[in-house]
Each structure stands twice: as C-alpha cells, then as structure tokens.
Design an enzyme around this catalytic site. Structure first.
Site, PDB file in Angstrom:
ATOM      1  N   GLY A  31     -53.502 -17.456  22.890  1.00 43.45           N
ATOM      2  CA  GLY A  31     -53.215 -18.538  21.948  1.00 43.45           C
ATOM      3  C   GLY A  31     -52.672 -19.785  22.621  1.00 43.45           C
ATOM      4  N   HIS A  37     -59.431 -23.372  26.972  1.00 43.39           N
ATOM      5  CA  HIS A  37     -59.912 -22.271  26.127  1.00 43.39           C
ATOM      6  C   HIS A  37     -61.159 -22.717  25.355  1.00 43.39           C
ATOM      7  CE1 HIS A  37     -55.461 -21.307  26.209  1.00 43.39           C
ATOM      8  NE2 HIS A  37     -55.975 -20.177  26.636  1.00 43.39           N
ATOM      9  N   GLN A  61     -47.789  -7.410  29.415  1.00 41.97           N
ATOM     10  CA  GLN A  61     -48.079  -8.076  30.688  1.00 41.97           C
ATOM     11  C   GLN A  61     -46.961  -9.017  31.131  1.00 41.97           C
ATOM     12  OE1 GLN A  61     -51.720 -10.038  28.968  1.00 41.97           O
ATOM     13  NE2 GLN A  61     -51.164 -11.713  30.318  1.00 41.97           N
ATOM     14  N   ASP A 153     -56.857 -18.442  36.350  1.00 42.65           N
ATOM     15  CA  ASP A 153     -56.206 -17.154  36.659  1.00 42.65           C
ATOM     16  C   ASP A 153     -57.167 -16.370  37.551  1.00 42.65           C
ATOM     17  OD1 ASP A 153     -53.752 -17.247  34.917  1.00 42.65           O
ATOM     18  OD2 ASP A 153     -55.310 -17.668  33.456  1.00 42.65           O
ATOM     19  N   GLN A 156     -56.589 -12.614  38.170  1.00 41.07           N
ATOM     20  CA  GLN A 156     -56.880 -11.856  36.944  1.00 41.07           C
ATOM     21  C   GLN A 156     -58.383 -11.632  36.807  1.00 41.07           C
ATOM     22  OE1 GLN A 156     -55.001 -12.529  32.940  1.00 41.07           O
ATOM     23  NE2 GLN A 156     -56.814 -13.760  32.589  1.00 41.07           N
ATOM     24  N   VAL A 184     -60.498 -26.280  33.753  1.00 40.76           N
ATOM     25  CA  VAL A 184     -60.595 -27.593  33.096  1.00 40.76           C
ATOM     26  C   VAL A 184     -59.310 -28.356  33.432  1.00 40.76           C
ATOM     27  CG1 VAL A 184     -60.831 -28.821  30.901  1.00 40.76           C
ATOM     28  CG2 VAL A 184     -62.025 -26.644  31.245  1.00 40.76           C
ATOM     29  N   SER A 194     -51.496 -23.332  28.770  1.00 38.97           N
ATOM     30  CA  SER A 194     -50.630 -23.299  27.579  1.00 38.97           C
ATOM     31  C   SER A 194     -49.198 -23.625  27.979  1.00 38.97           C
ATOM     32  CB  SER A 194     -50.674 -21.917  26.929  1.00 38.97           C
ATOM     33  OG  SER A 194     -52.009 -21.577  26.673  1.00 38.97           O
TER      34      SER A 194
HETATM   35  O1  PAF Z   1     -55.362 -15.031  30.552  1.00 42.30           O
HETATM   36  C1  PAF Z   1     -54.769 -14.698  29.506  1.00 42.30           C
HETATM   37  O2  PAF Z   1     -54.534 -15.517  28.611  1.00 42.30           O
HETATM   38  C2  PAF Z   1     -54.338 -13.245  29.323  1.00 42.30           C
HETATM   39  O3  PAF Z   1     -53.899 -12.695  30.515  1.00 42.30           O
HETATM   40  C3  PAF Z   1     -55.424 -12.369  28.670  1.00 42.30           C
HETATM   41  C4  PAF Z   1     -56.644 -12.226  29.536  1.00 42.30           C
HETATM   42  C5  PAF Z   1     -55.809 -12.954  27.324  1.00 42.30           C
HETATM   43  C6  PAF Z   1     -54.862 -10.958  28.433  1.00 42.30           C
HETATM   44  O4  PAF Z   1     -53.736 -10.980  27.618  1.00 42.30           O
END
Ligand code: PAF
Length: 284
Positions: A31, A37, A61, A153, A156, A184, A194
C-alpha cells in the site's frame, strides 16, 4: 474495482476467473501506493485479462516494531488509484485474516541458498522469510500467471525468482512468470518509495544525492576498481549532511556475492536520511 477483504472471497473470484480461462496478473504491495506501483499495475493490466493487487502491510517481514507502526497506510487513496488505472480487484486483508496466531508468531523457515545472508538480509534478520511467507501465500491464493515486482527491492526480486525457479517450491506455482520492472524515479532522480512520505521537503532534496552519487559512480567504474568505487560512493554520500550510508555493496547480479569486476554487477545501497531508511541500486 472490487475490494476483497477475505481469503474465501478472494478464492471465489480467482476460481471464477480460472473457469473463464482468464489470465491473471498479481501485483503484491504494502500500500501507500505511488507512481512506481502504478507502473507495475499498468503493466499487469496490459499483459493479463484480470489484475489483482494485494495491499497488505505484512507484519512478519518487519523485524522492527516501530518501523511497522510507522509504515504509511492509506487504503482509500490506494483504492482510488487502482480503480483509475484499471485493476479489477484489490485484496486488502487484516493480519488476522491472513495468518493464524501461530503463523504470526513463528518464523517461516526457508532455505535461500545464502541469498538472504547479505545486505538487507544481514541488516534485517528474518525479513526475507516474512516476505516469502506472504508472497508464497498470495501465489497459492491468487494462482497468477504473472506476478510483478519492482527492481528497487533488487534482493527481494532475486529471492522471489529463486523461490519460484530454483527451490524446493519449483513447479508449485505452475508456469508462474516473475516480472521485474524498472525503478521509477522523480525527475530529480529520487527513487519512488512509500517511505518517501515520511521525508520532509528538505530531506527529499537531500535524498536526491543518493542517485546523483550512484550515477557518477558508473563513470568512475570505467577506470577504477570495485573497492575504490565502493569506497568513493560511501565517502561521497556520508559527506552530505543528513545522509548516512548503512551499506553499499557492489555484487554479482545473480549470486549477490561481492563482484570482482563490473561485468554483471549491481551496486545496492541503504541510506538513512534522518530517521528514514531508503534503498536504491544501480546496474554497472
Ligand atoms: O515489496 C513489498 O512491498 C513487499 O515486500 C511485498 C513484496 C509486497 C511483500 O509484502
């Protein structure tokens, strides 16, 4: 756009899409959505029949309770943005809907072949376990054909690729394709995040130096060694009032281990701007 709050309703909608042989794109988010996004969602909308966006600040997390409490949340604005760019479903569960009490309090164990032992993984123990816990759950629930993640990320993204392609979970998610999408940036270079919402106007200006220094380092990399470039980046950023580097590592883009030279290398950085932890990266 339909807002879904329960797993049962989500499964009903997914089953309906599957019955009609519709391809499904999934964009997992926490969010506080921004243009970064939006670029993932636009791509998911254009490449699939149906687009699901999850909006869930995943508690498992976060290894820092204060960071979790301060994470920006704005479901109403998120829903308006997603509706305006054509997502069909927003999945916004509560933590209790997503996890049992036991799941919330036990560490999800997963072998990342060392990808989680460096950089973010070293600084935030358990972070990637929580990410994989929620992302794998979303994959089971939504059964997407494609799932979209930002390259900001980077670690990730590498870990999610690993989970889908190389791990014990290989094959579990069918032909799921993981789509990495470019960072971006604002016109001044600051990577959209965010967490930028927590920066003052002054801090936002200061934070633009991160990408400025990273971009300059690509020029230095033409003649200097990896160690020298790494040292120069840390020195240049730490010399700016209001910024403090947590780590800057130039690593191989796949193994995430220290790079010996700049072929297939990426520099990943985490910088504190005041109390706000910002991450960014640059490919060499
Ligand atoms: O990158 C993120 O915003 C978060 O780590 C994800 C992939 C939505 C998992 O909670």
């Amino acid at each position: 756009m339909q807002i879904i709050e329960t797993k049962a309703e989500l499964l009903r909608q997914v089953e309906a899409c599957k019955r009609q042989h519709k391809s499904i794109g999934l964009v997992p988010t926490m969010g506080a959505l921004h243009e970064g996004h939006a670029s993932l969602v636009r791509r998911a909308v254009s490449e699939n029949d149906v687009c699901f966006v999850s909006v869930f600040v995943n508690p498992t997390q976060f290894n820092n309770k204060e960071d979790l409490a301060k994470y920006p949340r704005n479901l109403v604005r998120d829903a308006e943005l997603l509706d305006s760019i054509g997502a069909q479903f927003m999945f916004a569960p509560t933590p209790e809907e997503m996890y049992s009490a036991e799941e919330m309090n036990t560490t999800f164990a997963y072998d990342f072949d060392g990808l989680d032992k460096v950089m973010e993984g070293k600084m935030r123990p358990g972070h990637f376990n929580g990410v994989v816990q929620v992302v794998s759950r979303l994959f089971y629930l939504v059964q997407p054909d494609r799932a979209y993640f930002g390259e900001k990320d980077y670690q990730q993204l590498a870990i999610i690729h690993h989970m889908v392609e190389r791990s014990a979970l290989k094959g579990t998610f069918g032909d799921l394709q993981i789509v990495g999408c470019p960072i971006v940036r604002q016109a001044d270079g600051l990577a959209l995040s965010s967490r930028n919402e927590r920066l003052s106007e002054e801090e936002k200006k200061i934070a633009t130096n991160i990408y400025r220094v990273l971009s300059q380092s690509v020029k230095s990399a033409k003649s200097a060694s990896v160690e020298t470039v790494q040292r120069e980046v840390v020195g240049a950023i730490n010399a700016i009032d209001g910024l403090e580097v947590e780590y800057y590592e130039i690593v191989d883009q796949s193994a995430l281990l220290p790079a010996k030279d700049f072929s297939h290398a990426i520099g990943c950085i985490t910088v504190y701007c005041g109390p706000v932890r910002l991450i960014d990266n640059i490919k060499y």
